[in-house]
Structure formats: C-alpha cells, structure tokens
Design an enzyme around this catalytic site. Sequence first.
Site, mmCIF file in Angstrom:
data_model
loop_
_atom_site.group_PDB
_atom_site.id
_atom_site.type_symbol
_atom_site.label_atom_id
_atom_site.label_comp_id
_atom_site.label_asym_id
_atom_site.label_seq_id
_atom_site.Cartn_x
_atom_site.Cartn_y
_atom_site.Cartn_z
ATOM 1 N N ALA A 195 -2.008 31.326 36.448
ATOM 2 C CA ALA A 195 -1.641 31.120 35.157
ATOM 3 C C ALA A 195 -0.951 29.942 34.703
ATOM 4 O O ALA A 195 -0.634 29.836 33.632
ATOM 5 C CB ALA A 195 -1.172 32.588 34.753
ATOM 6 N N SER B 187 4.853 32.855 36.544
ATOM 7 C CA SER B 187 3.375 32.770 36.217
ATOM 8 C C SER B 187 2.809 33.959 36.709
ATOM 9 O O SER B 187 2.898 34.199 38.034
ATOM 10 C CB SER B 187 2.854 31.434 36.244
ATOM 11 N N ASP B 188 1.680 34.451 36.004
ATOM 12 C CA ASP B 188 0.699 35.269 36.743
ATOM 13 C C ASP B 188 -0.009 34.157 37.761
ATOM 14 O O ASP B 188 0.237 33.194 37.623
ATOM 15 C CB ASP B 188 -0.149 36.058 35.930
ATOM 16 N N TRP B 189 -0.586 35.075 38.729
ATOM 17 C CA TRP B 189 -1.001 34.295 39.854
ATOM 18 C C TRP B 189 -2.347 33.401 39.296
ATOM 19 O O TRP B 189 -3.488 33.641 39.096
ATOM 20 C CB TRP B 189 -1.511 34.989 41.050
#
Length: 757
Positions: free
Chosen positions: A293, A289-291
């Site tokens: 997200a 995941s993006d940070w």
Amino acid sequence: MRNQRSLWRLAQPVLRAALITISVASVWAQPPGRTPQKPKGPWMQKALSPDQRADLLVSAMTLDEKISLLHGGGWQAVFGGPDTPPTRSLGGAGFIPGIARLGIPDLQMADAAVGVTRSAKFGRYSTPLPSGVSEASSWDLKVAREYGALIGRELRDQGYNMSLGGGVNLTREPRNGRSFEYKGEDPILAGRLVGAEMKALQEQGIIGHTKHYALNDQENGRSYVNVKAGKRAMRETDLLAFEIGIKESGLGVVMCSYNLLNGDYACENGYLLNDVLKTQWGFQGFVVSDWGATHSTVRAALAGLDMEMPGDNFFGAALKKAVETGAVPVTRINDMVHRVLRTEFAAGLFDNPPSRKVPNIFTGLEVAQRVAEQGSVLLKNAGGQLPLAASGIRSIAVIGSHADAGVPSGGGSAQVDPPGGNAVPPLHPPQPPWYEQVIWHPSSPLKAIRTKAPGAKVEYNPGTDPAAAAALAAASDVAIVFVNQPTSEGADVASLSLPNDQDALVRAVASANPHTVVVLETGGAVTMPWIDQVSAVLAAWFPGIRGGEAIASILFGDVNPSAKLPLTFPRSEADLPHPELAVQPPPASDADSVPPFPGAPYKENKRQFDLEFNEGLKVGYKWYDAEGKTPLFPFGFGLSYTTYAYSDLKVTPGPAPAVAFTLKNTGTRPGAEVAQVYVTLPAAAGEPFKRLVSWDKVRLAPGEAKTVTLALDPHYLSIFDPDKDAWSLLPGEYKVHVGGSSRDLPLSGTFGIGGSR
Ligand code: BGC
C-alpha cells in the site's frame, strides 16, 4: 616472496567472498527466530524510558542501518526461494532483520486477527479463535482481553514479537468480505473492544497493532477506491473507533490501508497520519503500510508513513537517496527509526524477547469455546423451542454445511491453519489457490450434538438435495439446519443471500418439520426470507476450533446465550445506504486488479473510483433509525433463555453524567444481560438519531436484581466540530434511553449540560 604475494593477491577475492558469505550468512542464516546477538550498549539500561533508549540507539546508527529498519525484504525474505538465502524469518507475513552489532532484534510479524496464522511453516499449533465479530457480539471487555491475551501468548510461543491484527474498520457495508475480522458497526463498542484486546496482547510482550487505517470498509477495489468523507463524519465514525482503541491500549503500530481517502492514498495521507494520528491523538508508535500500500517515497515519508511492507520499492534505496538529497530531512528519518525502536523497547522486545515453546493447546481450546459461547447470538426462539431437552428428544436431524466434519472460517490473511488440516478438503481439481479455499476447522457440530443427546437418534444429511433433507427432517423430532456464507479478504460478497440455494434448503426443511432450528455460520449479516417459517435461529458466525461444541452447549442449554448483535441485519439490500455494491469486483480479465495473492502489490492502476460515504454519520443502526427502516434484527439485539426487566432509571447530571437503573432476571435460569445506554444529543448537534454511549454485561441469578451504575464519558457525548478541528460537548438537553437492544429501550430520562468543554 613474489610468489607468495601473487598467491595472496589471487586468494584475496576468494577470501573476501568467503568473508562476505560468512557475515551475510550470520545475519541471514541463523536458525529462525534467534536474536542476532546479546543486546549491549547504553540503551540497554532499563531505568531509561523507551524514548531515551531509542534516542541513544538512533545516535549510534549509520544511515544504512536506519533505512534497513524501515522496510521488509519482500516475500522472498519471508519464504526464501531458489535464488534467495534462507533467512531467520519465522514465516509470518513480515520480517525485518535486526542489527547484530547493536543488538537490535529481528522484527517477526504474523497476521493474527483471529489467531496466529501461517504457523504451518514450522508445524506449529495455534488456536483458530471465533471470528472478531463473534468476540464483538459478547460486548464483553473481559472476553476481548482473553482473546488478545491468547493471541499474544501464542505469538510469543512461536517466537513472533509483533502482531498484525486488531482490525476495527466499521461494518458500514455489510457485504464487506472482511466483516468477520472486525468488531461491528459502532465506533465506541468496536474501539473499546479492540483497546481491551490490544492491551492484553501487549501485556504478553508483543507489539500490538490495529488496521486498516482508515475507511477501507469494503474489499472490492480496495487498492483504487477513493473514499470521500467529511471530517466530522470520519471523526465520529471509523476514526473514533481507532482513536478509542489506540488510546485505551497504547498499542504500538497502526497499519495504513490500501484505499485513497479524499484524494490521497491512506499511506501518504497527511491528514490521517500526521495531523490526526500523530499530532491530535499523540500516537508515539509507528505506521506500517498495508502490504503493497506504499505508493511513494518522499510524499509518504513526509505524510507520516514510517515503514513500508513487505518490500522496499520506496523505503529502501529510494529513501536513502531522498535523505542524502535532503528531500526527506534527517530529522524525519531519525523520527521514523525512533518510533520503531521506542515501540520495540516499550513492548519489551530487547529486555524480554520471546523464546519459542509449545503453545498450551488446552488453554487455547477453552478460550476458543468460551468466546464462541459468549459470542453466538440467539436471534429467534419461538415457543421456547430452545434449549433442546436432552432427555425428551428421540430423534434429531442435523442438516447441511458439512456439520458432520467441522465449521467454516473466514479466508485471507486472517486464516488460521486448521489443526489436522482442512476438515473439508476442496473436492474439485483444479485446486483453488489457498486464499480462495474455504477452510473448515475440525470441530464437528454433529458429534457435539450426539454427545449432548446420547439417547437420541441423531442423523446427518448434507443438505445438497433439499428433498432428501426434508425427508429426514420429517422423520425427526427436531431439525437443525446449518447454513454458511463463506467470506474472505480480497472480495465482497455479491449479496446478503445465503449462497448455493441454502434458502431453498431451509424452506424445504422448515415445511417438513415445525421444529426447525437454523444455525448461521457466516461472516456477517445475511437475509432470511424463511424467518417466519423456522422456530429458532442462532448466529454462530465463524465459531472457531471449538465451534461445534459451543453451538451444542447453547442448543442444549448448558450455556445460556447472552450475546447481542454488534451489527444490524437488514431485511434486504434495498435498505442499505448503498443498495448496489459500491464497487463491483474487477473483471477477471483485468490483470492489474487481480493480485496473485492478497496483499501482493497491485500494479499502479489508473482506474481510481470515487466512493462517496454520503451516509455521513448514519453508519449501521443510525442509518436505519434516521431513515425509518425496520431491520430484520437490530443492533444490540439478542435473546436469552431467561428474561430481564429494567426499572428505576436515575440520571445524574453535571460535568460527569451517569445513569443508574435496576436490572432484574425475571426468569428461571441464571443469565447475563448486556444492558445498553443510548443518548440523543441536543438538537443543535444535527444528529437526531441516538448513539450507544455505554453498556455493561450483568450476570444475574434467577430472581436477582442489581443496580447498574454507568458513567457517561463526555467524549462519547461530544460531536466533532470541523471548524474548530476539535471535539465539542454541546450545551443543551440530552435524552437517555436504556434497555436490552437499540430497538427495545424501556427506560428514558434526560440530563442537561451547561457549556462546552
Ligand atoms: C492485508 C492485511 C495483512 C497483510 C499481511 C494484506 O493483504 O490487508 O490485513 O496484515 O496483507 O498479510
């Protein structure tokens, strides 16, 4: 005896605590970057495939061990803190401790879009490369490979084993604050470049990565925008760039993005992750995941998310519970861990772990300069204003943009530390937070220009007072005005105009001196209301640690420019598909939407906002072509100090169509031309605008002619049929257009295709 026993009883808790401390310390407090233990076990047999090795290892793991590989330990695991023990983290954006018992290495991740970031924690040098859009302007897969190899090498030298980079979101909104990190507006160009970059990076024994999957094409409101896009439009635009990049490189990790897509967060979007990425494209690596997200446990895990970063809100204890209750099947958790481990085996993390060493600064500087020289686009050169003749010019005015000190760079998680510190430290207290500061790399264009013209009087004016700048320009043979547009992750630019009255500065200088050269240091496209008043314009983007030297080499003709625009420069915002910025920046008072730093988890917010990508397939130049709008500078455009002629187009029809044509250097300097092939599909495609399908960068001596032969990949000629959920090569007549820019295509021909593939 009794006394001894009670003494033992008393001592037990103390001893237990000491033992726990020792074992925790051995996991958490070894020197940064050290692999916990020499790997051993049947999975260390190199003759086995990464999948076989991962299977053996997964079968030896407990549930807790499996879960521990699927999430980070939060920012405190990266940075430590007063209440947290030091970890082996190298200080990069992400850290997942390995498992000593099984010899699983730590996963050390660093943001590395345009060079390795946050190396300052250990005082390490890394090369600030020109921005991704500069790399893309080279249109050169060799340059992309050099870019990726350098980043891979420097990650390795610093002890990192996984990159966070390879951003390939299409520039459909030119005000996107992150355009500088990406590779322009065309999916085939962007996809091929990121593929070449990541292949070369992985050859350094580092896990390659691409982001932000998908359609996170603007920064404002990135955590709550619900992008609405049709299947065909997605597959032929942004998703095609990812598809090509992933398939051509075999990269190991895909980062899902902050936004929602058609109602589901990207990191719990079954269509994006399970259906397209893993099933249709056969992606074997893992999804991170993006940070901040990740928004759920079961939903995300079942939709295809494999790892939560940077913390464990959803993939720590909650995931364990979900496995124990059966909400997430054991087979799925094993698949998640398998994907992580097979990626680590495939990249060589077990067999050939990075060992830290001093990066080769000189190689870095050379590569950075070469990329900037290959990636700076000459947009205007009236009357052969450039190159400047070092010997004939008596005086040069260098104006603006701190050109005496350095060159600007793009902000946010891609920010590479400037060697020696910020060349233009922020002046006014209070200091803005680090991610809002504009960082200037110490590569002074003024110094480089002085070196090129030792006989000339080269004077600098900061450009803060246009009248004073104009006075210097009036007294000089040539005026070179540097202008900038700082951009950063976290926010889009409010407009395409140069900020801080720099348009007025250019106008003032141009009216004082007819030999005015403008150097743009920007994250992407800007408007140029003064374009008719100046004689030359060079788009140098954010040109990296040797930007000053590269710019001077082009201005003085040591390097013949060969770059072409990977994105359109519109005349004004009115010509954009969404003239108004689709998402306004959140009000400063809105604490929910202003994270303490980029990537910090936003509070779950209730303000979802639909953004319809109603331009459909018409992204970038396709929009301008379809809507009959004339850009300021079109996609594919870029001048050279020599000229080229195209002739003799031959089109080979059949199942593997190809084109051949003659390209001649008709000028007096050696040069390299990016010859471009566009195709218009049969009418049944419903896509009347042309698309780029192939290109080649051809080096030619003066007077030299070469036959250029290019195969046309059937995939790039296909449309995505949403009913069949598959690519389809339509039968019918295809028109071919060949030339040096999307708006200058002197050769044309046709070929037919008989049936579907
Ligand atoms: C960015 C990512 C980056 C991550 C880790 C996020 O805010 O969107 O591109 O890799 O932070 O720093």
